[in-house]
Scaffold this motif. Structure first.
Motif, PDB file in Angstrom:
ATOM      1  N   GLY A  56       0.810  -1.207   0.000  1.00 11.27           N
ATOM      2  CA  GLY A  56       0.000   0.000   0.000  1.00 11.27           C
ATOM      3  C   GLY A  56       0.844   1.258   0.000  1.00 11.27           C
ATOM      4  N   TYR A  57       1.865   1.277   0.854  1.00 12.75           N
ATOM      5  CA  TYR A  57       2.720   2.468   0.918  1.00 12.75           C
ATOM      6  C   TYR A  57       3.486   2.662  -0.392  1.00 12.75           C
ATOM      7  CZ  TYR A  57       6.291   5.756   2.360  1.00 12.75           C
ATOM      8  OH  TYR A  57       7.112   6.846   2.419  1.00 12.75           O
ATOM      9  N   SER A  58       3.982   1.547  -0.981  1.00  6.40           N
ATOM     10  CA  SER A  58       4.770   1.641  -2.211  1.00  6.40           C
ATOM     11  C   SER A  58       3.924   2.103  -3.381  1.00  6.40           C
ATOM     12  CB  SER A  58       5.413   0.285  -2.529  1.00  6.40           C
ATOM     13  OG  SER A  58       6.283  -0.118  -1.497  1.00  6.40           O
ATOM     14  N   LEU A  59       2.662   1.719  -3.414  1.00  7.01           N
ATOM     15  CA  LEU A  59       1.787   2.170  -4.486  1.00  7.01           C
ATOM     16  C   LEU A  59       1.380   3.628  -4.294  1.00  7.01           C
ATOM     17  CD1 LEU A  59      -0.533  -0.951  -4.920  1.00  7.01           C
ATOM     18  CD2 LEU A  59       1.311  -0.200  -6.438  1.00  7.01           C
ATOM     19  N   TYR A  60       1.204   4.033  -3.032  1.00  7.25           N
ATOM     20  CA  TYR A  60       0.813   5.416  -2.748  1.00  7.25           C
ATOM     21  C   TYR A  60       1.999   6.366  -2.887  1.00  7.25           C
ATOM     22  CZ  TYR A  60      -1.452   9.351  -0.405  1.00  7.25           C
ATOM     23  OH  TYR A  60      -1.981  10.582  -0.115  1.00  7.25           O
ATOM     24  N   HIS A  61       3.196   5.896  -2.488  1.00  5.70           N
ATOM     25  CA  HIS A  61       4.436   6.684  -2.612  1.00  5.70           C
ATOM     26  C   HIS A  61       5.465   5.851  -3.379  1.00  5.70           C
ATOM     27  CE1 HIS A  61       3.307  10.054  -0.081  1.00  5.70           C
ATOM     28  NE2 HIS A  61       2.881   9.221   0.845  1.00  5.70           N
ATOM     29  N   PRO A  62       5.305   5.700  -4.703  1.00  3.50           N
ATOM     30  CA  PRO A  62       6.254   4.870  -5.458  1.00  3.50           C
ATOM     31  C   PRO A  62       7.665   5.432  -5.383  1.00  3.50           C
ATOM     32  CG  PRO A  62       4.836   6.129  -6.940  1.00  3.50           C
ATOM     33  CD  PRO A  62       4.276   6.308  -5.561  1.00  3.50           C
ATOM     34  N   ASP A  63       8.616   4.530  -5.282  1.00  2.07           N
ATOM     35  CA  ASP A  63      10.018   4.937  -5.213  1.00  2.07           C
ATOM     36  C   ASP A  63      10.458   5.412  -6.591  1.00  2.07           C
ATOM     37  OD1 ASP A  63      12.355   5.381  -3.848  1.00  2.07           O
ATOM     38  OD2 ASP A  63      13.168   3.386  -4.209  1.00  2.07           O
ATOM     39  N   GLU A  64      10.985   6.605  -6.677  1.00  4.66           N
ATOM     40  CA  GLU A  64      11.408   7.154  -7.961  1.00  4.66           C
ATOM     41  C   GLU A  64      12.644   6.423  -8.464  1.00  4.66           C
ATOM     42  OE1 GLU A  64      10.463  11.768  -7.896  1.00  4.66           O
ATOM     43  OE2 GLU A  64      11.342  11.102  -6.003  1.00  4.66           O
ATOM     44  N   ALA A  65      12.655   6.147  -9.776  1.00  3.22           N
ATOM     45  CA  ALA A  65      13.714   5.325 -10.352  1.00  3.22           C
ATOM     46  C   ALA A  65      15.103   5.934 -10.150  1.00  3.22           C
ATOM     47  CB  ALA A  65      13.443   5.100 -11.837  1.00  3.22           C
ATOM     48  N   TRP A  66      15.183   7.262 -10.159  1.00  4.47           N
ATOM     49  CA  TRP A  66      16.492   7.899 -10.047  1.00  4.47           C
ATOM     50  C   TRP A  66      17.153   7.636  -8.695  1.00  4.47           C
ATOM     51  CZ3 TRP A  66      16.889  11.352  -6.072  1.00  4.47           C
ATOM     52  CH2 TRP A  66      15.710  11.947  -5.619  1.00  4.47           C
ATOM     53  N   ARG A  67      16.347   7.242  -7.689  1.00  8.46           N
ATOM     54  CA  ARG A  67      16.939   6.951  -6.384  1.00  8.46           C
ATOM     55  C   ARG A  67      17.806   5.690  -6.429  1.00  8.46           C
ATOM     56  NH1 ARG A  67      15.149   9.712  -1.984  1.00  8.46           N
ATOM     57  NH2 ARG A  67      15.789   8.002  -0.638  1.00  8.46           N
ATOM     58  N   GLY A  68      17.646   4.904  -7.473  1.00  8.85           N
ATOM     59  CA  GLY A  68      18.517   3.737  -7.625  1.00  8.85           C
ATOM     60  C   GLY A  68      19.974   4.108  -7.771  1.00  8.85           C
ATOM     61  N   TYR A  69      20.266   5.355  -8.151  1.00  2.85           N
ATOM     62  CA  TYR A  69      21.649   5.804  -8.271  1.00  2.85           C
ATOM     63  C   TYR A  69      22.253   6.185  -6.919  1.00  2.85           C
ATOM     64  CZ  TYR A  69      20.684   5.992 -13.279  1.00  2.85           C
ATOM     65  OH  TYR A  69      20.349   5.665 -14.566  1.00  2.85           O
ATOM     66  N   TYR A  70      21.421   6.306  -5.883  1.00  2.81           N
ATOM     67  CA  TYR A  70      21.924   6.626  -4.546  1.00  2.81           C
ATOM     68  C   TYR A  70      22.542   5.365  -3.930  1.00  2.81           C
ATOM     69  CZ  TYR A  70      19.763  11.260  -3.940  1.00  2.81           C
ATOM     70  OH  TYR A  70      19.439  12.592  -4.031  1.00  2.81           O
ATOM     71  N   ASP A  71      23.641   5.537  -3.286  1.00  3.97           N
ATOM     72  CA  ASP A  71      24.300   4.413  -2.614  1.00  3.97           C
ATOM     73  C   ASP A  71      23.792   4.302  -1.179  1.00  3.97           C
ATOM     74  OD1 ASP A  71      25.955   2.271  -2.189  1.00  3.97           O
ATOM     75  OD2 ASP A  71      27.775   3.456  -1.877  1.00  3.97           O
ATOM     76  N   ASP A  72      22.487   4.084  -1.032  1.00  2.00           N
ATOM     77  CA  ASP A  72      21.877   3.941   0.292  1.00  2.00           C
ATOM     78  C   ASP A  72      20.507   3.294   0.116  1.00  2.00           C
ATOM     79  OD1 ASP A  72      20.058   5.913  -0.568  1.00  2.00           O
ATOM     80  OD2 ASP A  72      21.138   7.531   0.406  1.00  2.00           O
ATOM     81  N   GLY A  73      19.779   3.120   1.234  1.00  2.00           N
ATOM     82  CA  GLY A  73      18.416   2.621   1.173  1.00  2.00           C
ATOM     83  C   GLY A  73      18.286   1.240   0.553  1.00  2.00           C
ATOM     84  N   TYR A  74      19.236   0.363   0.829  1.00  2.00           N
ATOM     85  CA  TYR A  74      19.323  -0.913   0.102  1.00  2.00           C
ATOM     86  C   TYR A  74      18.081  -1.785   0.310  1.00  2.00           C
ATOM     87  CZ  TYR A  74      24.082   0.824   0.508  1.00  2.00           C
ATOM     88  OH  TYR A  74      25.191   1.621   0.502  1.00  2.00           O
ATOM     89  N   LEU A  75      17.694  -1.995   1.556  1.00  2.00           N
ATOM     90  CA  LEU A  75      16.570  -2.896   1.816  1.00  2.00           C
ATOM     91  C   LEU A  75      15.247  -2.271   1.390  1.00  2.00           C
ATOM     92  CD1 LEU A  75      15.738  -5.635   3.059  1.00  2.00           C
ATOM     93  CD2 LEU A  75      15.319  -4.413   5.209  1.00  2.00           C
ATOM     94  N   SER A  76      15.034  -1.018   1.715  1.00  3.57           N
ATOM     95  CA  SER A  76      13.759  -0.382   1.367  1.00  3.57           C
ATOM     96  C   SER A  76      13.575  -0.326  -0.140  1.00  3.57           C
ATOM     97  CB  SER A  76      13.685   1.028   1.969  1.00  3.57           C
ATOM     98  OG  SER A  76      14.703   1.860   1.449  1.00  3.57           O
ATOM     99  N   LYS A  77      14.624   0.035  -0.886  1.00  6.54           N
ATOM    100  CA  LYS A  77      14.500   0.117  -2.341  1.00  6.54           C
ATOM    101  C   LYS A  77      14.294  -1.262  -2.950  1.00  6.54           C
ATOM    102  CE  LYS A  77      18.245   2.653  -2.984  1.00  6.54           C
ATOM    103  NZ  LYS A  77      19.290   3.460  -3.620  1.00  6.54           N
ATOM    104  N   PHE A  78      14.937  -2.270  -2.380  1.00  4.51           N
ATOM    105  CA  PHE A  78      14.792  -3.620  -2.902  1.00  4.51           C
ATOM    106  C   PHE A  78      13.343  -4.081  -2.808  1.00  4.51           C
ATOM    107  CE2 PHE A  78      14.760  -8.227  -2.468  1.00  4.51           C
ATOM    108  CZ  PHE A  78      15.545  -8.617  -3.548  1.00  4.51           C
ATOM    109  N   PHE A  79      12.733  -3.914  -1.646  1.00  2.00           N
ATOM    110  CA  PHE A  79      11.358  -4.382  -1.470  1.00  2.00           C
ATOM    111  C   PHE A  79      10.357  -3.508  -2.224  1.00  2.00           C
ATOM    112  CE2 PHE A  79      13.001  -7.243   1.616  1.00  2.00           C
ATOM    113  CZ  PHE A  79      12.018  -8.208   1.813  1.00  2.00           C
TER     114      PHE A  79
END
Length: 570
Positions: free
Chosen positions: A168-191
């Motif tokens: 629900g949270y991911s659909l309401y606040h989708p993770d922006e693709a450009w954040r994949g270039y950040y070297d952080d947030g590994y677990l949250s971005k993966f899920f």
């Protein structure tokens, strides 16, 4: 008088007694993984949304293991191990291609990719073995120490509740693709990427295409190609990580630096790649299939693996229709990103990887040029040959000096060491390419050759020197928006005993997927119906492909190819 009854131990005393009975080490075995995960969350997740996603993902992992094992200590340890492995692999991927791991990596993992990783990182094998030797006894000890047992049904219900909240949270606040270039947030971005991937797949499958069209392409006939004049042998050279570094201000270059980027007519031409910094296979897909990796959206990272056996359209197939033999020299193991099977799908008849060629390590360009000269000498007489030479010497890292014995008189212009090493390798490439041209003229006198070179993507340090005032996040947004400045390399056309055919398709700037069309036009090869249609798109869109009309032209061509049977199962 009777004595007062003994009230018994207090509630606090009872709790302490229970703790003492269980033992502090057993309680720590349960608590320690959660405390470690808390520390890891604050170290790697940077905002509220990412930390909330981390907590929900941590809950999913823990309750999953509890539902299987019923032991919270072992479940926490297994969950922590998985998260740590994900963080390490994500950092490794970011070091290689400047993107962190996502859920699609897990969907697409195969034995060939694992074998390739162990090949290029030989110490990784021993690290995995060592970790296993340490982890297995620890897991057994936790199984023995764990005093608690949790029922499976509540654990399963809790896991599903965490999963529902994360979706629900991911659909309401989708993770922006450009954040994949950040070297952080590994677990949250993966899920969260898992939610996005499933959503995208449900919408359009692996590849975008128009829903329908009334137009139709005719399937090309095998004997329908009748070029005017003599057909040249065609050589396509994949120039690893090469671009004209003079696009960045303040970089010192040696005298005569720009000549390598000029074509036979003295012009410099721009090639707009669809990758930056690492994934050469994006461009491999562009120049062989003649299509856009961007049509695959979030699945683009695995474009060659997905296209294998499904996208039967491309430059080698078009040339085979005109009587060409086709051959490819590849600098890595053929299993990497399904390179061998993908290239065969696009029409490569003879694929030679690093093992077939006898490469011992990363080899200089001259190694592949010399192999190509020898193999071209073995071709069928009086039959033209298409040769794809895939170079790798200019691959990162540039912090170490590659083959110090080559180009011994090189003098660094005075930039930072990594950029000077990059320029040194470019100078080596230019020198060895000129030697290759001389070899063609000497070994095949009178034979016509058309040679097309291109830079497959900019090196990983290029965004930082092209946009020095931007931080990592701002650069990520530009990359995600496909800012042309961060994707421009070069393409150059050369010829031996042949005059390239003048064509309006040989533009000063072209998107990567148009290069097969440019090569056929310059060689005087009649276009099959699919490339003829793509040429009309190219002229309408002035050399832009996927970016034209927000992808509508690319989606329409994909639909035409699907209806013609050239693309299947996507």
């Amino acid at each position: 008088m009777a004595s007062a009854p003994n009230p018994g131990p207090s509630g606090t005393t009872a709790v302490l007694a229970s703790v003492a009975a269980l033992g502090i080490w057993r309680l720590l075995a349960v608590a320690a993984p959660h405390l470690a995960a808390l520390v890891l969350m604050y170290e790697t997740e940077t905002d509220f949304g990412a930390r909330l996603s981390f907590v929900l993902a941590w809950g999913i992992l823990n309750f999953f293991w509890i539902a299987l094992l019923r032991r919270p200590a072992l479940s926490g340890a297994l969950s922590l191990t998985m998260v740590v492995v994900l963080v390490l692999l994500s950092r490794l991927k970011h070091d290689v291609v400047q993107m962190t791991a996502n859920f699609i990596d897990l969907m697409m993992i195969d034995r060939d990719t694992v074998a390739f990783l162990f090949t290029i990182f030989p110490n990784l094998r021993w690290s995995v073995i060592g970790a296993g030797l340490v982890t297995l006894p620890l897991m057994y000890a936790l199984w023995w120490l764990d005093p608690f047992r949790i029922r499976r049904l509540p654990a399963l219900a809790s896991m599903l509740a965490c999963l529902a909240a994360l979706v629900g949270y991911s659909l309401y606040h989708p993770d922006e693709a450009w954040r994949g270039y950040y070297d952080d947030g590994y677990l949250s971005k993966f899920f969260r990427s898992g939610v996005s991937a499933v959503s995208d797949f449900a919408q359009y499958g692996f590849m975008e295409s128009a829903a329908s069209t009334n137009e139709r392409l005719n399937m090309p006939l095998v004997d329908a190609c009748h070029p005017a004049g003599r057909r040249p042998n065609i050589i396509m050279v994949h120039d690893e990580s090469s671009f004209d570094i003079r696009a960045a201000q303040g970089i010192k270059v040696p005298a005569g630096y720009g000549s390598h980027f000029k074509s036979w007519d003295g012009k410099e031409r721009a090639f707009l790649a669809e990758s930056n910094g690492g994934p050469s296979w994006f461009t491999e897909y562009n120049v062989l299939a003649g299509l856009s990796s961007r049509s695959f959206g979030r699945f683009a990272y695995f474009v060659t693996r997905i296209a294998t056996g499904r996208v039967e359209r491309g430059l080698p197939l078009a040339l085979r229709r005109c009587g060409y033999d086709t051959m490819s020299l590849y600098p890595a193991y053929g299993g990497f990103m399904a390179a061998r099977s993908f290239q065969v799908t696009t029409g490569i008849e003879r694929f030679l990887d690093s093992k077939d060629l006898g490469a011992k390590d990363v080899e200089p360009d001259s190694f592949f040029y010399d192999k190509a000269l020898r193999l071209m000498g073995e071709r069928t007489p009086n039959k033209p040959l298409f040769t794809f030479i895939y170079l790798g010497a200019n691959h990162f890292p540039w912090e170490t000096r590659f083959r110090p014995d080559l180009l011994p008189n090189w003098r660094a212009p005075g930039n930072v060491p990594s950029i000077d090493e990059y320029l040194r390798r470019q100078a080596m490439s230019a020198e060895q390419y000129n030697a290759f041209l001389a070899g063609l003229k000497k070994k095949f006198p009178g034979e016509p050759f058309l040679i097309v070179r291109y830079g497959d993507h900019q090196p990983e340090f290029a965004p930082g020197i092209l946009e020095p005032g931007l931080d990592e996040g701002a650069l990520g947004k530009k990359l995600d928006a496909y800012d042309a400045r961060l994707y421009a390399t070069y393409y150059a056309i050369d010829a031996v005993n042949f005059e390239p055919v003048k064509s309006e398709a040989v533009m000063d700037t072209v998107d990567g997927p148009y290069l097969p069309l440019v090569i056929q036009e310059a060689a005087g090869i009649p276009l099959d119906p699919s490339f003829a249609e793509q040429k009309e798109i190219m002229l309408r869109c002035k050399g832009i492909f996927y970016g034209c009309k927000d992808g509508a032209e690319a989606r329409r061509l994909n639909r035409l190819l699907i209806d013609a049977g050239m693309i299947r199962g996507l």
